[in-house]
Design a protein around this motif. Structure first.
Motif, PDB file in Angstrom:
ATOM      1  N   LYS A 297       0.902  -1.212   0.034  1.00  0.00           N
ATOM      2  CA  LYS A 297       0.151  -0.162  -0.018  1.00  0.00           C
ATOM      3  C   LYS A 297       0.730   1.444   0.062  1.00  0.00           C
ATOM      4  O   LYS A 297       1.850   1.203   0.172  1.00  0.00           O
ATOM      5  CB  LYS A 297      -0.963  -0.150   1.347  1.00  0.00           C
ATOM      6  N   GLU A 298       0.217   2.432  -0.330  1.00  0.00           N
ATOM      7  CA  GLU A 298       0.849   3.566  -0.170  1.00  0.00           C
ATOM      8  C   GLU A 298       1.223   3.896   1.344  1.00  0.00           C
ATOM      9  O   GLU A 298       0.069   3.530   2.205  1.00  0.00           O
ATOM     10  CB  GLU A 298       0.068   4.705  -0.782  1.00  0.00           C
ATOM     11  N   GLY A 299       2.176   4.531   1.789  1.00  0.00           N
ATOM     12  CA  GLY A 299       2.372   4.946   3.143  1.00  0.00           C
ATOM     13  C   GLY A 299       3.047   3.775   3.806  1.00  0.00           C
ATOM     14  O   GLY A 299       3.403   2.690   3.352  1.00  0.00           O
ATOM     15  N   ASN A 300       3.067   4.027   5.254  1.00  0.00           N
ATOM     16  CA  ASN A 300       3.882   2.885   5.906  1.00  0.00           C
ATOM     17  C   ASN A 300       3.059   2.132   6.938  1.00  0.00           C
ATOM     18  O   ASN A 300       3.480   1.751   7.984  1.00  0.00           O
ATOM     19  CB  ASN A 300       5.191   3.739   6.679  1.00  0.00           C
ATOM     20  N   CYS A 301       1.632   2.277   6.505  1.00  0.00           N
ATOM     21  CA  CYS A 301       0.893   1.628   7.726  1.00  0.00           C
ATOM     22  C   CYS A 301       1.162   0.116   8.137  1.00  0.00           C
ATOM     23  O   CYS A 301       0.999  -0.457   9.049  1.00  0.00           O
ATOM     24  CB  CYS A 301      -0.589   1.647   7.327  1.00  0.00           C
ATOM     25  N   ASP A 302       1.204  -0.749   7.005  1.00  0.00           N
ATOM     26  CA  ASP A 302       1.708  -2.175   6.860  1.00  0.00           C
ATOM     27  C   ASP A 302       3.100  -2.244   7.860  1.00  0.00           C
ATOM     28  O   ASP A 302       3.283  -3.167   8.588  1.00  0.00           O
ATOM     29  CB  ASP A 302       1.859  -2.891   5.672  1.00  0.00           C
ATOM     30  N   GLU A 303       4.288  -1.417   7.185  1.00  0.00           N
ATOM     31  CA  GLU A 303       5.333  -1.260   7.983  1.00  0.00           C
ATOM     32  C   GLU A 303       5.331  -1.162   9.342  1.00  0.00           C
ATOM     33  O   GLU A 303       6.184  -1.929  10.041  1.00  0.00           O
ATOM     34  CB  GLU A 303       6.369  -0.360   7.165  1.00  0.00           C
ATOM     35  N   ALA A 304       4.351  -0.093   9.748  1.00  0.00           N
ATOM     36  CA  ALA A 304       4.199   0.069  11.257  1.00  0.00           C
ATOM     37  C   ALA A 304       3.941  -0.867  11.852  1.00  0.00           C
ATOM     38  O   ALA A 304       4.155  -1.295  13.188  1.00  0.00           O
ATOM     39  CB  ALA A 304       3.419   1.354  11.479  1.00  0.00           C
ATOM     40  N   GLN A 305       2.998  -1.770  11.427  1.00  0.00           N
ATOM     41  CA  GLN A 305       2.239  -2.988  11.775  1.00  0.00           C
ATOM     42  C   GLN A 305       3.230  -3.907  12.522  1.00  0.00           C
ATOM     43  O   GLN A 305       3.496  -4.514  13.472  1.00  0.00           O
ATOM     44  CB  GLN A 305       1.175  -3.734  11.174  1.00  0.00           C
ATOM     45  N   VAL A 306       4.033  -4.380  11.453  1.00  0.00           N
ATOM     46  CA  VAL A 306       5.093  -5.503  11.754  1.00  0.00           C
ATOM     47  C   VAL A 306       6.346  -4.895  12.434  1.00  0.00           C
ATOM     48  O   VAL A 306       6.822  -5.453  13.465  1.00  0.00           O
ATOM     49  CB  VAL A 306       5.957  -6.140  10.345  1.00  0.00           C
ATOM     50  N   CYS A 307       6.608  -3.429  12.627  1.00  0.00           N
ATOM     51  CA  CYS A 307       7.324  -2.868  13.417  1.00  0.00           C
ATOM     52  C   CYS A 307       7.037  -2.908  14.901  1.00  0.00           C
ATOM     53  O   CYS A 307       7.803  -3.274  15.798  1.00  0.00           O
ATOM     54  CB  CYS A 307       7.941  -1.283  12.914  1.00  0.00           C
ATOM     55  N   ALA A 308       5.639  -2.628  15.223  1.00  0.00           N
ATOM     56  CA  ALA A 308       5.103  -2.872  16.302  1.00  0.00           C
ATOM     57  C   ALA A 308       5.190  -4.250  17.007  1.00  0.00           C
ATOM     58  O   ALA A 308       5.391  -4.417  18.107  1.00  0.00           O
ATOM     59  CB  ALA A 308       3.618  -2.551  16.451  1.00  0.00           C
ATOM     60  N   GLN A 309       4.897  -5.341  15.950  1.00  0.00           N
ATOM     61  CA  GLN A 309       5.042  -6.511  16.439  1.00  0.00           C
ATOM     62  C   GLN A 309       6.566  -6.843  16.856  1.00  0.00           C
ATOM     63  O   GLN A 309       6.862  -7.640  17.986  1.00  0.00           O
ATOM     64  CB  GLN A 309       4.936  -7.497  15.392  1.00  0.00           C
ATOM     65  N   ALA A 310       7.557  -6.215  16.188  1.00  0.00           N
ATOM     66  CA  ALA A 310       9.034  -6.575  16.580  1.00  0.00           C
ATOM     67  C   ALA A 310       9.120  -5.783  18.041  1.00  0.00           C
ATOM     68  O   ALA A 310      10.064  -6.385  18.791  1.00  0.00           O
ATOM     69  CB  ALA A 310       9.705  -5.965  15.643  1.00  0.00           C
ATOM     70  N   MET A 311       8.561  -4.721  18.188  1.00  0.00           N
ATOM     71  CA  MET A 311       8.809  -3.942  19.495  1.00  0.00           C
ATOM     72  C   MET A 311       8.284  -4.697  20.652  1.00  0.00           C
ATOM     73  O   MET A 311       8.807  -4.576  21.840  1.00  0.00           O
ATOM     74  CB  MET A 311       8.144  -2.411  19.454  1.00  0.00           C
ATOM     75  N   CYS A 312       7.113  -5.311  20.392  1.00  0.00           N
ATOM     76  CA  CYS A 312       6.508  -6.274  21.353  1.00  0.00           C
ATOM     77  C   CYS A 312       7.645  -7.426  21.632  1.00  0.00           C
ATOM     78  O   CYS A 312       7.700  -7.512  22.797  1.00  0.00           O
ATOM     79  CB  CYS A 312       5.188  -6.848  20.794  1.00  0.00           C
ATOM     80  N   LEU A 313       8.040  -7.879  20.764  1.00  0.00           N
ATOM     81  CA  LEU A 313       8.972  -9.236  20.838  1.00  0.00           C
ATOM     82  C   LEU A 313      10.121  -8.647  21.532  1.00  0.00           C
ATOM     83  O   LEU A 313      10.810  -9.156  22.467  1.00  0.00           O
ATOM     84  CB  LEU A 313       9.274  -9.699  19.575  1.00  0.00           C
ATOM     85  N   GLU A 314      10.778  -7.488  21.215  1.00  0.00           N
ATOM     86  CA  GLU A 314      11.886  -6.792  22.077  1.00  0.00           C
ATOM     87  C   GLU A 314      11.786  -6.806  23.454  1.00  0.00           C
ATOM     88  O   GLU A 314      12.284  -7.037  24.193  1.00  0.00           O
ATOM     89  CB  GLU A 314      12.164  -5.669  21.316  1.00  0.00           C
ATOM     90  N   GLU A 315      10.474  -6.297  23.827  1.00  0.00           N
ATOM     91  CA  GLU A 315      10.113  -6.125  25.244  1.00  0.00           C
ATOM     92  C   GLU A 315       9.908  -7.226  25.995  1.00  0.00           C
ATOM     93  O   GLU A 315      10.720  -7.599  27.107  1.00  0.00           O
ATOM     94  CB  GLU A 315       8.859  -5.155  25.335  1.00  0.00           C
ATOM     95  N   MET A 316       9.351  -8.360  25.307  1.00  0.00           N
ATOM     96  CA  MET A 316       9.168  -9.556  25.833  1.00  0.00           C
ATOM     97  C   MET A 316      10.283 -10.393  25.839  1.00  0.00           C
ATOM     98  O   MET A 316      10.723 -11.255  26.950  1.00  0.00           O
ATOM     99  CB  MET A 316       8.178 -10.293  24.927  1.00  0.00           C
ATOM    100  N   LEU A 317      11.348 -10.390  24.882  1.00  0.00           N
ATOM    101  CA  LEU A 317      12.508 -11.271  25.103  1.00  0.00           C
ATOM    102  C   LEU A 317      13.775 -10.713  25.260  1.00  0.00           C
ATOM    103  O   LEU A 317      14.909 -11.090  25.366  1.00  0.00           O
ATOM    104  CB  LEU A 317      12.627 -11.705  23.665  1.00  0.00           C
ATOM    105  N   SER A 318      13.771  -9.126  25.845  1.00  0.00           N
ATOM    106  CA  SER A 318      14.907  -8.521  25.969  1.00  0.00           C
ATOM    107  C   SER A 318      15.958  -8.520  24.661  1.00  0.00           C
ATOM    108  O   SER A 318      17.024  -8.731  25.257  1.00  0.00           O
ATOM    109  CB  SER A 318      15.349  -8.842  27.497  1.00  0.00           C
ATOM    110  N   THR A 319      15.514  -8.145  23.676  1.00  0.00           N
ATOM    111  CA  THR A 319      16.401  -8.240  22.651  1.00  0.00           C
ATOM    112  C   THR A 319      16.201  -6.878  21.726  1.00  0.00           C
ATOM    113  O   THR A 319      15.380  -5.972  22.083  1.00  0.00           O
ATOM    114  CB  THR A 319      16.474  -9.591  21.955  1.00  0.00           C
TER     115      THR A 319
END
Length: 220
Positions: A113-135
């Protein structure tokens, strides 16, 4: 920091960045309509999502429907897929030898899609995993079914800040129970929420009555 019962659906982040009104209608007013596009997306995720599925390919551990959360962002959700790639700088997994780098993979129908809405969604997933796994996770992927190939997403500080800002704004709207008005755009016509949202009735100088009247005249 949000309490567990105050966490918002991470999947709503993509809706929010695409259209704040669409997100509010779904998340705050609890309204939803299906169309052929949303049904295709649901079917795609059904094929991918399997919370009991784990496999290993050439040392890479693949897990589907991985529950994730971030108290810092105030979001909770599920990753379509997380690949755990052998890495000396990775994390320890229970019952597995060695260290692994988590890489989130989000599945989408259609094309980018135009814009970064999809990219932001997978980035949010990564940020959750970072918080959960301390990485730290630097890269993830979006898989578009129509193209049948992956698109790499680099989790830049700019993209991370977009996620933080959107999550904070979502919470403000949610606590205020506020559904914003939005300027109509081309994408409104294919939105599954168009008959609930009535975007063109919100346009300046147009009343709902005028909108309905126009459509009645079109049908005569």
């Amino acid at each position: 920091m949000a309490e567990t019962d105050e966490l918002l659906a991470l999947s709503g982040l993509q809706h929010f960045l695409f259209c704040r009104r669409q997100w509010a209608l779904i998340a705050i007013e609890k309204q939803w309509e299906e169309n052929n596009l949303t049904i295709e997306g649901s079917l795609l995720h059904e094929r991918v999502d399997d919370p009991f599925f784990t496999e290993s390919r050439v040392g890479v551990i693949i897990s589907r429907s991985v529950p994730i959360r971030s108290n810092e962002l105030g979001l909770i959700g599920v990753c379509d897929m997380v690949e755990f790639v052998p890495s000396s700088g990775g994390v320890k997994l229970a019952g597995r030898e060695g260290l692994f780098q988590p890489v989130p993979v989000e599945y989408k129908r259609g094309i980018p899609k135009e814009g970064n809405c999809d990219e932001a969604q997978v980035c949010a997933q990564a940020m959750c995993l970072e918080e959960m796994l301390s990485t730290t996770i630097e890269t993830g992927y979006l898989y578009y079914a129509q193209q049948r190939r992956r698109t790499a997403v680099t989790f830049t500080e700019e993209l991370r800040q977009m996620v933080r800002q959107a999550a904070a704004e979502m919470r403000q709207y949610y606590l205020r129970e506020y559904t914003p008005r939005m300027k109509p755009k081309k994408a409104c016509k294919s939105c599954s929420m168009v008959d609930i949202c009535l975007p063109f009735a919100q346009d300046a100088g147009n009343s709902v009555n005028a909108y309905i009247s126009d459509h009645l005249q079109e049908g005569t």
